[in-house]
Design an enzyme around this catalytic site. Structure first.
Site, PDB file in Angstrom:
ATOM      1  N   LEU A  12       0.838  -1.212   0.000  1.00 14.28           N
ATOM      2  CA  LEU A  12       0.000   0.000   0.000  1.00 14.28           C
ATOM      3  C   LEU A  12       0.864   1.250   0.000  1.00 14.28           C
ATOM      4  CD1 LEU A  12      -2.644   1.579   0.270  1.00 14.28           C
ATOM      5  CD2 LEU A  12      -2.566   1.148   2.747  1.00 14.28           C
ATOM      6  N   ASP A  34      12.103   2.028  13.512  1.00  5.59           N
ATOM      7  CA  ASP A  34      11.381   0.810  13.876  1.00  5.59           C
ATOM      8  C   ASP A  34      10.265   1.247  14.819  1.00  5.59           C
ATOM      9  OD1 ASP A  34      10.458  -1.530  15.163  1.00  5.59           O
ATOM     10  OD2 ASP A  34      12.367  -2.537  14.771  1.00  5.59           O
ATOM     11  N   ALA A  58       3.031  -2.431   9.339  1.00 10.20           N
ATOM     12  CA  ALA A  58       2.420  -3.452  10.200  1.00 10.20           C
ATOM     13  C   ALA A  58       3.134  -4.775   9.969  1.00 10.20           C
ATOM     14  CB  ALA A  58       0.936  -3.606   9.859  1.00 10.20           C
ATOM     15  N   TYR A  59       2.956  -5.679  10.909  1.00 16.27           N
ATOM     16  CA  TYR A  59       3.355  -7.076  10.689  1.00 16.27           C
ATOM     17  C   TYR A  59       2.126  -7.731  10.067  1.00 16.27           C
ATOM     18  CZ  TYR A  59       4.904 -11.861  11.560  1.00 16.27           C
ATOM     19  OH  TYR A  59       5.270 -13.185  11.405  1.00 16.27           O
ATOM     20  N   THR A  99      -8.016  -3.379   9.502  1.00 20.26           N
ATOM     21  CA  THR A  99      -8.401  -4.547   8.717  1.00 20.26           C
ATOM     22  C   THR A  99      -9.800  -5.074   9.041  1.00 20.26           C
ATOM     23  OG1 THR A  99      -7.829  -6.892   8.383  1.00 20.26           O
ATOM     24  CG2 THR A  99      -7.173  -5.940  10.462  1.00 20.26           C
ATOM     25  N   TYR A 123      -3.393 -11.985  14.394  1.00 20.59           N
ATOM     26  CA  TYR A 123      -3.202 -10.775  13.579  1.00 20.59           C
ATOM     27  C   TYR A 123      -4.354  -9.789  13.813  1.00 20.59           C
ATOM     28  CZ  TYR A 123      -3.425  -7.869   9.367  1.00 20.59           C
ATOM     29  OH  TYR A 123      -3.525  -6.803   8.496  1.00 20.59           O
ATOM     30  N   LYS A 127      -4.175  -6.022  15.452  1.00 23.45           N
ATOM     31  CA  LYS A 127      -4.637  -4.805  14.759  1.00 23.45           C
ATOM     32  C   LYS A 127      -5.738  -4.120  15.575  1.00 23.45           C
ATOM     33  CE  LYS A 127      -3.621  -3.477  11.114  1.00 23.45           C
ATOM     34  NZ  LYS A 127      -2.579  -2.533  10.644  1.00 23.45           N
TER      35      LYS A 127
HETATM   36  N1  LIG Z   1      -2.592  -7.027   2.816  1.00 23.86           N
HETATM   37  C1  LIG Z   1      -3.888  -7.089   3.079  1.00 23.86           C
HETATM   38  O1  LIG Z   1      -4.643  -7.870   2.501  1.00 23.86           O
HETATM   39  C2  LIG Z   1      -4.477  -6.156   4.130  1.00 23.86           C
HETATM   40  C3  LIG Z   1      -5.853  -6.226   4.392  1.00 23.86           C
HETATM   41  C4  LIG Z   1      -6.403  -5.345   5.322  1.00 23.86           C
HETATM   42  C5  LIG Z   1      -5.601  -4.418   5.968  1.00 23.86           C
HETATM   43  N2  LIG Z   1      -4.260  -4.393   5.720  1.00 23.86           N
HETATM   44  C6  LIG Z   1      -3.430  -3.396   6.402  1.00 23.86           C
HETATM   45  O2  LIG Z   1      -2.975  -2.485   5.416  1.00 23.86           O
HETATM   46  C7  LIG Z   1      -1.675  -1.986   5.763  1.00 23.86           C
HETATM   47  C8  LIG Z   1      -0.738  -2.146   4.587  1.00 23.86           C
HETATM   48  O3  LIG Z   1      -0.624  -3.530   4.267  1.00 23.86           O
HETATM   49  P1  LIG Z   1       0.419  -4.034   3.161  1.00 23.86           P
HETATM   50  O4  LIG Z   1      -0.075  -5.360   2.716  1.00 23.86           O
HETATM   51  O5  LIG Z   1       0.673  -2.939   2.188  1.00 23.86           O
HETATM   52  O6  LIG Z   1       1.711  -4.259   4.063  1.00 23.86           O
HETATM   53  P2  LIG Z   1       3.142  -4.841   3.648  1.00 23.86           P
HETATM   54  O7  LIG Z   1       3.290  -4.863   2.168  1.00 23.86           O
HETATM   55  O8  LIG Z   1       3.359  -6.103   4.420  1.00 23.86           O
HETATM   56  O9  LIG Z   1       4.145  -3.724   4.205  1.00 23.86           O
HETATM   57  C9  LIG Z   1       4.323  -3.556   5.562  1.00 23.86           C
HETATM   58  C10 LIG Z   1       5.279  -2.405   5.799  1.00 23.86           C
HETATM   59  O10 LIG Z   1       5.445  -2.261   7.202  1.00 23.86           O
HETATM   60  C11 LIG Z   1       6.816  -2.030   7.473  1.00 23.86           C
HETATM   61  N3  LIG Z   1       7.143  -2.519   8.807  1.00 23.86           N
HETATM   62  C12 LIG Z   1       6.971  -3.767   9.307  1.00 23.86           C
HETATM   63  N4  LIG Z   1       7.424  -3.836  10.561  1.00 23.86           N
HETATM   64  C13 LIG Z   1       7.893  -2.588  10.872  1.00 23.86           C
HETATM   65  C14 LIG Z   1       8.483  -2.019  12.020  1.00 23.86           C
HETATM   66  N5  LIG Z   1       8.691  -2.734  13.134  1.00 23.86           N
HETATM   67  N6  LIG Z   1       8.839  -0.708  11.986  1.00 23.86           N
HETATM   68  C15 LIG Z   1       8.644   0.041  10.878  1.00 23.86           C
HETATM   69  N7  LIG Z   1       8.091  -0.442   9.749  1.00 23.86           N
HETATM   70  C16 LIG Z   1       7.722  -1.750   9.744  1.00 23.86           C
HETATM   71  C17 LIG Z   1       7.566  -2.815   6.412  1.00 23.86           C
HETATM   72  O11 LIG Z   1       8.835  -2.197   6.238  1.00 23.86           O
HETATM   73  P3  LIG Z   1      10.168  -3.055   6.357  1.00 23.86           P
HETATM   74  O12 LIG Z   1      10.119  -3.996   5.193  1.00 23.86           O
HETATM   75  O13 LIG Z   1      11.241  -2.025   6.268  1.00 23.86           O
HETATM   76  O14 LIG Z   1      10.105  -3.762   7.673  1.00 23.86           O
HETATM   77  C18 LIG Z   1       6.655  -2.617   5.187  1.00 23.86           C
HETATM   78  O15 LIG Z   1       7.016  -1.433   4.504  1.00 23.86           O
HETATM   79  C19 LIG Z   1      -1.273  -2.733   7.034  1.00 23.86           C
HETATM   80  O16 LIG Z   1      -1.532  -1.920   8.143  1.00 23.86           O
HETATM   81  C20 LIG Z   1      -2.190  -3.946   7.058  1.00 23.86           C
HETATM   82  O17 LIG Z   1      -2.434  -4.379   8.385  1.00 23.86           O
HETATM   83  C21 LIG Z   1      -3.680  -5.236   4.806  1.00 23.86           C
END
Ligand SMILES: NC(=O)c1ccc[n+]([C@@H]2O[C@H](COP(=O)([O-])OP(=O)(O)OC[C@H]3O[C@@H](n4cnc5c(N)ncnc54)[C@H](OP(=O)(O)O)[C@@H]3O)[C@@H](O)[C@H]2O)c1
Length: 284
Positions: A12, A34, A58-59, A99, A123, A127
């Protein structure tokens, strides 16, 4: 306006950075701060002095969270609390991405923003803890709940289906979990519109339309011209995963419509997504 995007290199976050041209957008990830470390977060926010922080970091490993609950809560719960605290200390508004997995899926109608949360997995619980932290520690905040994200900088479900279809003539996909796929470019645009509208409180942000993972897979392969691949519907029980998932996690668009925003149907978004994949060389 200056925006600090935390989680900028995620799926995102990448689209938020690509789509936002008219503002000063500062990207950050774990290399810059971090979020588990309050001092690192404070140092970053005090240096950037943003008007808004958009927290997408997020994780996000749903099954991994079952094995690593401490990590999930450290990032999604405590990490979000740290960002919420820093946002109020330095006068920034906070936009937090949450989420559909905060709900248990027992509803028989789309979830409204004031429905009770009841996560089924670690998870979702982490959240939900993040949502609670935002409400407790940020002074001015908006929480955007979304679902089933897909975007060209994935990995995401559509990319997994496309990859699998390259080596297998038949794919089994779960047909008894229903939700709304959401294109990260459309979500990024909605977040910006909500920020300009100075949105407050909880908002549900998904593409229009509802489907099962099975129906989603069928549309992806059809639009990619791969109708020869057979897709078999299977039940969640036949396809066990470490994390339980809600059977029905459709989010009502009422809170988004309130701001005059409606996202296109997810099937239309899939065709733009496939063009994006071709453009970046992930699909021939
Ligand atoms: N994917 C889905 O289907 C989905 C659905 C509903 C909601 N969401 C929410 O939407 C948001 C974006 O999701 P996404 O799928 O785009 O996520 P993503 O691709 O997994 O990216 C997560 C990001 O968080 C960073 N991050 C992780 N741990 C960190 C830490 N301790 N400190 C600082 N940065 C950290 C990572 O950076 P590094 O690589 O540098 O660690 C990465 O840039 C999240 O909040 C997720 O919960 C996702």
């Amino acid at each position: 306006m200056r925006l600090l995007v935390m989680g900028a290199r995620g799926m995102l976050g990448t689209d938020i950075l690509q789509d936002w041209k008219s503002d000063e957008v500062v990207p950050a990830d774990s290399a810059e701060a971090d979020i588990r470390d309050l001092q690192q977060v404070r140092a970053l926010v005090s240096k950037v002095r943003p008007n808004w922080i958009v927290l997408t970091a997020a994780y996000t490993d749903v099954d991994g969270s079952e094995k690593n609950p401490d990590l999930a809560f450290a990032v999604n719960g405590k990490g979000t609390e740290n960002v919420a605290r820093a946002s109020s200390e330095f006068g920034a508004r906070l936009f937090y991405i949450s989420t559909d997995y905060v709900f248990d899926g027992t509803s028989t109608r789309p979830y409204e923003t004031d429905d009770l949360t009841h996560p089924l997995n670690v998870y979702g619980s982490s959240k939900a803890a993040g949502e609670q932290a935002v409400q407790s520690f940020a002074r001015e905040w908006c929480i955007g709940r979304t679902s089933w994200l897909f975007g060209a900088s994935g990995p995401s479900f559509p990319e997994k289906i496309l990859r699998a279809s390259e080596s297998r003539p038949e794919l089994a996909v779960v047909s008894d979990q229903v939700g709304s796929p959401t294109f990260t470019r459309d979500l990024a645009s909605a977040i910006l519109q909500l920020i300009y509208a100075e949105a407050r409180g909880l908002v549900h942000i998904t593409n229009t339309g509802v489907c099962s993972w099975f129906e989603f897979a069928k549309v992806i392969l059809h639009q990619a011209g791969r109708d020869s691949i057979r897709i078999l519907p299977v039940t969640t029980a036949e396809f066990p995963r470490p994390a339980r998932r809600p059977a029905y996690s459709v989010l009502s668009p009422a809170s988004l419509n309130h701001y005059g925003i409606t996202l296109r149907h997810w099937k239309e978004a899939v065709s733009v997504y496939l063009q994006d994949l071709r453009r970046v060389g992930k699909l021939s």
